[in-house]
Each structure stands twice: as C-alpha cells, then as structure tokens.
Enzyme design. Structure first.
Site, PDB file in Angstrom:
ATOM      1  N   TYR A   1      14.059  30.516   7.152  1.00  0.00           N
ATOM      2  CA  TYR A   1      12.808  31.115   7.621  1.00  0.00           C
ATOM      3  C   TYR A   1      12.799  31.269   9.127  1.00  0.00           C
ATOM      4  CZ  TYR A   1      10.336  30.670   3.153  1.00  0.00           C
ATOM      5  OH  TYR A   1       9.918  30.807   1.871  1.00  0.00           O
TER       6      TYR A   1
ATOM      7  N   LYS B   1       0.839  -1.202   0.000  1.00  0.00           N
ATOM      8  CA  LYS B   1       0.000   0.000   0.000  1.00  0.00           C
ATOM      9  C   LYS B   1       0.878   1.257   0.000  1.00  0.00           C
ATOM     10  CE  LYS B   1      -0.146  -0.129   5.020  1.00  0.00           C
ATOM     11  NZ  LYS B   1      -0.778  -0.766   6.159  1.00  0.00           N
TER      12      LYS B   1
END
Ligand code: PLP
Length: 374
Positions: free
Chosen positions: A264, A35
């Site tokens: 940042y 998956k």
C-alpha cells in the site's frame, strides 16, 4: 488436524518457571496479573501456570475476567480493580471476588449488592499516591472511618490496602519514593484510626525489579511473569524468559523485478530484482503498522527485514536477491532462538512490549507448546 497457518505458541511451563523465579527473588507472595487475556497469553491458562509456580493471588482488571477464572475452576483469591459503581457487584460477590474500592460511589454500590446477596464483601482499599488513575484521594480519610464502622458491623472485610506506581520502570524517577512515602502515610493514618489494612501491596514488575523496600506483603506482577522486563532492560536477579512465540507460514515466495513497488502506498520501490515472501498476518493480528525503524522476521535459521507497509492481514518480507525460503516455511515474528523479541517490535513501533503482547489479535490461535529459549 492441520497446524494453523498462524499462531501464538505459548510456553505455559515457562510462565510457571517465571512465577517461581519472581517468588524466589522477592520472598513475598505473588499476585499473578492476568488481565487482558494474560497479556495476550491466555487468561485461564496463564493464571493456572502462575499458580502452579507458587503464585497465591490472581489480579485482573474486570469482574468478568475474574468470573471466567472462577468458571474455569480457579479457587485462589482474585482481585478485580476496575469497578465502576455500575459494575456487576452482585455477581462478583456470588463468585467470591475481591474488589478494589476507591470511592464512596463504588462502596455504596457494593454495599447494595451485599444486601441483595447476603455476602460480606472482600475489599482492597486503594489509595491514590500519585498515579492519578483510580485510588482515593480527598475521600480517603472519610472512607477509612466508614470502612472501620462497616468492619465493626461485620458488613465488610478489609482484605487489603494498596496503590499503584506510575514510574516503576524508571528507577531514578523521584515519584517512586514519593509514592512509597504517601502509601506509608496512608497506612499510618489507618493505624491511627485502629484499622488493620490487611495485605499491603504496591509493587508492579518494575518495582519488583528495582525496589526491595516496595514489596510489603505481596507483589503484583504481570510483565515479568510473561518473561519481559519493564523498560526493556534485563535484570540478572530474575531468570525469566519470554513465553510467547508468534509465527506464520510463508504463504508465497516470488521473484519481483527491479522497479516494482511493494505494498500500500507504493512507499518502497525495488532497485534490483528481489525475492519477496508474503506472510499471512497483519495489523488486525497485532503486527504494528506504524513501524518507524526496520524489523526482522526469522525464517529457516535467518533473519529477513519486513518491506513495504503492514496490511490488515499480511506483511511482505525481503528475502534478498536469491533465496532458499519456500512457501510453507514457518516465519517467526518474535520469540524463540535467533528471532526478534517483543521488545524489538516495541522499539521499532515506538511502544512498549506490554502493548505488542496484549494486542495480539483474537483470531490468532494460542497453542500450548515449547518455544526455543533465548
Ligand atoms: C497491570 C497492573 C499490574 C502489573 O503491572 P506489570 O508492570 O505488568 O507488573 C499491577 N497492578 C495494577 C493495578 C495493574 O493495572
């Protein structure tokens, strides 16, 4: 063609070897869980690699994932277990996909699809033994009798009966034993109703490692297949190794003077002149932004810490007060000799290796290749 400036190198032969090791250690058939794009390693290629290593079943969450595998020519049995009543059961039946059933809502939708297609559904009945996600709870006895009637009328084939564990990565947790007991009780109930449960399967990677008596007729393994251990601690019974190396070209190296801030938020200020490298991968590519402790990348034989905040497409690395690293050198985020592992990243970000691997972004090319063994 130029090498991509960032990539995940996937060693599919290592996935094949990992499958072989799991089968050798457990002595029961293996369902390869692929998956979420094979936990980030590639859906189809990971399934092929695991089947080449002896896996005989494939497990996915969604019908769409199963159909992609069928379209790629994979003929092994495939179980899809996340099947709301609104799922496309008609297509699932057309592609001979085994379906998990936990409720009458699902069963009714599946039977309607069966009437349209004329295909007898292959069902794995799921029991909730304590995980409290899917799996039948109150409806279980009635589902069993209804399924019994459908089997007698040749309207359904019960291929398997199964459940999923909540705490298999914590071997001492009492819920593990309780879940096994409830699974056995469910199987006993089916026996008392004269119903053959088919393939009984309960164990995920954690249980594969810790509980030989949880293996029943098949184990479902994901993480071990990709070379990582649930809980992060290795087991010497399983010679598996990671199959992914995540890397990027150094985009820029420059000297930055003391007093400059990095990234940042200007959260880091340099106290001396430093060399900084810029790497062109960021949180959009699965590099976790919420790092709580330092983490290192590996460039030209040495480990260097990330510095400053992770941006969407880039990160910065502290190369020290002098460096031989140049733009164009390859930086390894994880995987391979000497580099950090997905477990290291998981620890630094307060998560698990599953999340690190499966969140590698869609724009990162997956390239088949060898990675250095650990
Ligand atoms: C993901 C999953 C697995 C595989 O779990 P691992 O811990 O990766 O082995 C097995 N069964 C179900 C139902 C799953 O969702």
């Amino acid at each position: 063609m130029a090498e991509p400036i960032f990539s995940a190198t996937i060693d599919y032969e290592q996935i094949t070897r990992n499958a072989r090791s799991i089968i050798a250690a457990t002595n029961v058939p293996l369902m390869a869980v692929v998956k979420a794009d094979g936990y980030g390693h590639g859906l189809v290629e990971s399934a092929r690699a695991a089947l080449a290593g002896g896996a005989t079943y494939v497990g996915v969450a969604f019908i769409e994932e199963a159909i992609t595998l069928r379209d790629a020519g994979i003929t092994a049995p495939i179980l899809a277990w996340l099947t709301p009543p609104t799922a496309d059961f008609t297509r699932a039946l057309d592609f001979t996909i085994d379906l998990s059933i936990s409720s009458f809502d699902q069963l009714t939708a599946l039977l309607s699809a069966s009437e349209i297609t004329g295909v007898v559904p292959r069902v794995h009945l799921k029991v909730d033994t304590g995980m409290t996600r899917s799996g039948a709870l109150d409806e279980f006895p009635e589902l069993v009798s209804t399924i019994g009637e459908l089997i007698d009328e040749d309207k359904l084939k019960l291929v398997g009966t199964w459940s999923h564990l909540a705490c298999a990565d914590e071997p001492d947790h009492p819920l593990n034993r309780e879940q096994r007991e409830r699974f056995l009780a469910a199987l006993d109930y089916m026996a008392s109703e004269g119903i053959d449960p088919g393939i009984r399967h309960l164990a995920n990677s954690g249980a594969v490692m810790h509980f030989p008596d949880f293996r029943f007729d098949m184990v479902r393994s994901g993480l071990l297949l990709y070379g990582y251990f649930p809980g992060g601690a290795a087991s010497n019974h399983f010679s598996v190794a990671p199959a992914m190396e995540l890397s990027a070209d150094v985009a820029l190296v420059k000297r930055v003077p003391a007093g400059a801030s990095v990234g940042y938020g200007a959260r880091v200020r340099l106290t001396e002149d430093r060399y900084i490298a810029l790497l062109p991968m960021g949180y959009a590519d699965g590099i976790p932004r919420n790092l709580k402790t330092p983490i290192e990348v590996f460039i030209a034989g040495q480990r260097y810490p990330l510095i400053g905040r992770v941006s969407m497409d880039q990160v910065t690395v502290d190369l020290g007060s002098d460096t031989t690293v140049k733009a164009g050198d390859r930086a390894i985020f994880f995987g391979g000799n000497g580099a950090s592992s997905a477990d290291d990243w998981a620890k630094a970000a307060g998560t698990i290796s599953y999340e690190i691997l499966s969140r590698i972004g869609g724009r990162v090319p997956r390239l088949a290749g060898r990675i250095n063994p650990y």
